[in-house]
Design an enzyme around this catalytic site. Structure first.
Site, PDB file in Angstrom:
ATOM      1  CE  LYS A  26     -83.125 -84.994  57.101  1.00  0.00           C
ATOM      2  NZ  LYS A  26     -83.974 -84.625  55.942  1.00  0.00           N
TER       3      LYS A  26
ATOM      4  CE1 TYR B  15     -83.749 -89.027  53.209  1.00  0.00           C
ATOM      5  CE2 TYR B  15     -81.411 -88.514  53.162  1.00  0.00           C
ATOM      6  CZ  TYR B  15     -82.660 -88.353  53.721  1.00  0.00           C
ATOM      7  OH  TYR B  15     -82.831 -87.515  54.811  1.00  0.00           O
TER       8      TYR B  15
ATOM      9  CG  ASN C 293     -86.245 -81.689  56.545  1.00  0.00           C
ATOM     10  OD1 ASN C 293     -85.189 -82.263  56.792  1.00  0.00           O
ATOM     11  ND2 ASN C 293     -87.184 -82.231  55.811  1.00  0.00           N
TER      12      ASN C 293
ATOM     13  CG  HIS D 195     -84.455 -89.616  58.546  1.00  0.00           C
ATOM     14  ND1 HIS D 195     -85.235 -89.742  57.419  1.00  0.00           N
ATOM     15  CD2 HIS D 195     -84.419 -90.854  59.125  1.00  0.00           C
ATOM     16  CE1 HIS D 195     -85.635 -91.009  57.313  1.00  0.00           C
ATOM     17  NE2 HIS D 195     -85.155 -91.694  58.326  1.00  0.00           N
TER      18      HIS D 195
ATOM     19  CD  GLU E 240     -85.107 -94.985  57.597  1.00  0.00           C
ATOM     20  OE1 GLU E 240     -85.412 -94.583  58.748  1.00  0.00           O
ATOM     21  OE2 GLU E 240     -85.648 -94.552  56.558  1.00  0.00           O
TER      22      GLU E 240
HETATM   23  P1  DAT Z   1     -89.430 -86.765  55.463  1.00  0.00           P
HETATM   24  O1  DAT Z   1     -88.017 -86.418  55.819  1.00  0.00           O
HETATM   25  O2  DAT Z   1     -90.419 -85.843  56.117  1.00  0.00           O
HETATM   26  O3  DAT Z   1     -89.745 -88.222  55.692  1.00  0.00           O
HETATM   27  P2  DAT Z   1     -89.420 -87.428  52.626  1.00  0.00           P
HETATM   28  O4  DAT Z   1     -89.146 -88.845  53.024  1.00  0.00           O
HETATM   29  O5  DAT Z   1     -90.570 -87.182  51.709  1.00  0.00           O
HETATM   30  O6  DAT Z   1     -89.608 -86.477  53.902  1.00  0.00           O
HETATM   31  O7  DAT Z   1     -88.126 -86.820  51.927  1.00  0.00           O
HETATM   32  C1  DAT Z   1     -86.849 -87.114  52.442  1.00  0.00           C
HETATM   33  C2  DAT Z   1     -86.044 -85.839  52.438  1.00  0.00           C
HETATM   34  O8  DAT Z   1     -85.831 -85.400  51.108  1.00  0.00           O
HETATM   35  C3  DAT Z   1     -86.729 -84.667  53.137  1.00  0.00           C
HETATM   36  O9  DAT Z   1     -86.495 -84.674  54.524  1.00  0.00           O
HETATM   37  C4  DAT Z   1     -86.111 -83.483  52.463  1.00  0.00           C
HETATM   38  C5  DAT Z   1     -85.876 -83.978  51.046  1.00  0.00           C
HETATM   39  N1  DAT Z   1     -86.973 -83.577  50.167  1.00  0.00           N
HETATM   40  C6  DAT Z   1     -88.189 -84.151  50.078  1.00  0.00           C
HETATM   41  N2  DAT Z   1     -88.955 -83.553  49.167  1.00  0.00           N
HETATM   42  C7  DAT Z   1     -88.192 -82.554  48.645  1.00  0.00           C
HETATM   43  C8  DAT Z   1     -88.390 -81.554  47.655  1.00  0.00           C
HETATM   44  N3  DAT Z   1     -89.551 -81.462  46.992  1.00  0.00           N
HETATM   45  N4  DAT Z   1     -87.388 -80.691  47.404  1.00  0.00           N
HETATM   46  C9  DAT Z   1     -86.208 -80.793  48.054  1.00  0.00           C
HETATM   47  N5  DAT Z   1     -85.946 -81.700  49.000  1.00  0.00           N
HETATM   48  C10 DAT Z   1     -86.915 -82.583  49.286  1.00  0.00           C
HETATM   49 MG    MG Z   2     -89.114 -89.962  54.745  1.00  0.00          MG
END
Ligand code: DAT
Ligand code: MG
Length: 148
Positions: free
Chosen positions: A9, A49, A112, A115, A126
């Site tokens: 990212k 997303y 983070n 992805h 995806e």
């Molecule tokens: P991952 O990337 O571990 O699959 P996810 O699919 O739950 O996590 O969420 C997608 C992305 O959205 C994640 O990498 C960072 C962002 N995100 C998730 N939960 C969040 C939160 N509570 N606050 C801010 N950003 C968040």
């Molecule tokens: Mg995810």
């Protein structure tokens, strides 16, 4: 054999972590079958997303992921989806264990760095979204030293 979608990212690109991240997937034994960089359009970011569209963090997430270049990758191997997720680690870098990418380099949930697809259906979706042109087919001769 599975193929998974992985993406560095904008924070990972800005921080100069592209090589470090790609190296971990290479060293693990996954096979690189797609690689490119782009500044994502809002359209592709929203599609990627879409499952989070109703979440409060969604607008910020779209702004973040379209803010600069990302590195799009497709990695193949046995159980590639879960293998990649295990290399990446849990979403929040502060809770992610050392040894994982997020655990070693991240301090936040939003920033983070990387992805990875979370299931076969999401990987298929995806990969189709980011690699609509398809991925490479090639013979990784060294793979015989990674699988019995
Ligand atoms: P991952 O990337 O571990 O699959 P996810 O699919 O739950 O996590 O969420 C997608 C992305 O959205 C994640 O990498 C960072 C962002 N995100 C998730 N939960 C969040 C939160 N509570 N606050 C801010 N950003 C968040
Ligand atoms: Mg995810």
């Amino acid at each position: 054999m599975e193929t998974t979608y992985v993406m560095v990212k904008p924070d990972g690109v800005q921080r100069g972590l592209i090589g470090e991240i790609i190296g971990r997937f290479e060293q693990k034994g996954l096979k690189l079958v797609g690689l490119k960089a782009m500044v994502p359009s809002e359209e592709i970011a929203r599609a990627h997303y879409a499952v989070h569209a109703e979440r409060p963090f969604f607008p910020g997430l779209i702004k973040f992921v379209t803010s600069g270049p990302v590195v799009c990758m497709a990695w193949a191997g046995r159980d590639a989806i879960s293998v990649a997720r295990n290399l990446i680690g849990p979403t929040n870098g502060r809770e992610a264990p050392p040894g994982t990418i997020r655990g070693d380099y991240g301090m936040d949930i939003g920033y983070n760095m990387i992805h990875g697809s979370d299931a076969p259906e999401t990987a298929e979706f995806e990969l189709g979204l980011w690699f609509s042109e398809g991925v490479m087919e090639w013979d990784q001769t060294i793979s015989k030293w990674f699988y019995e």
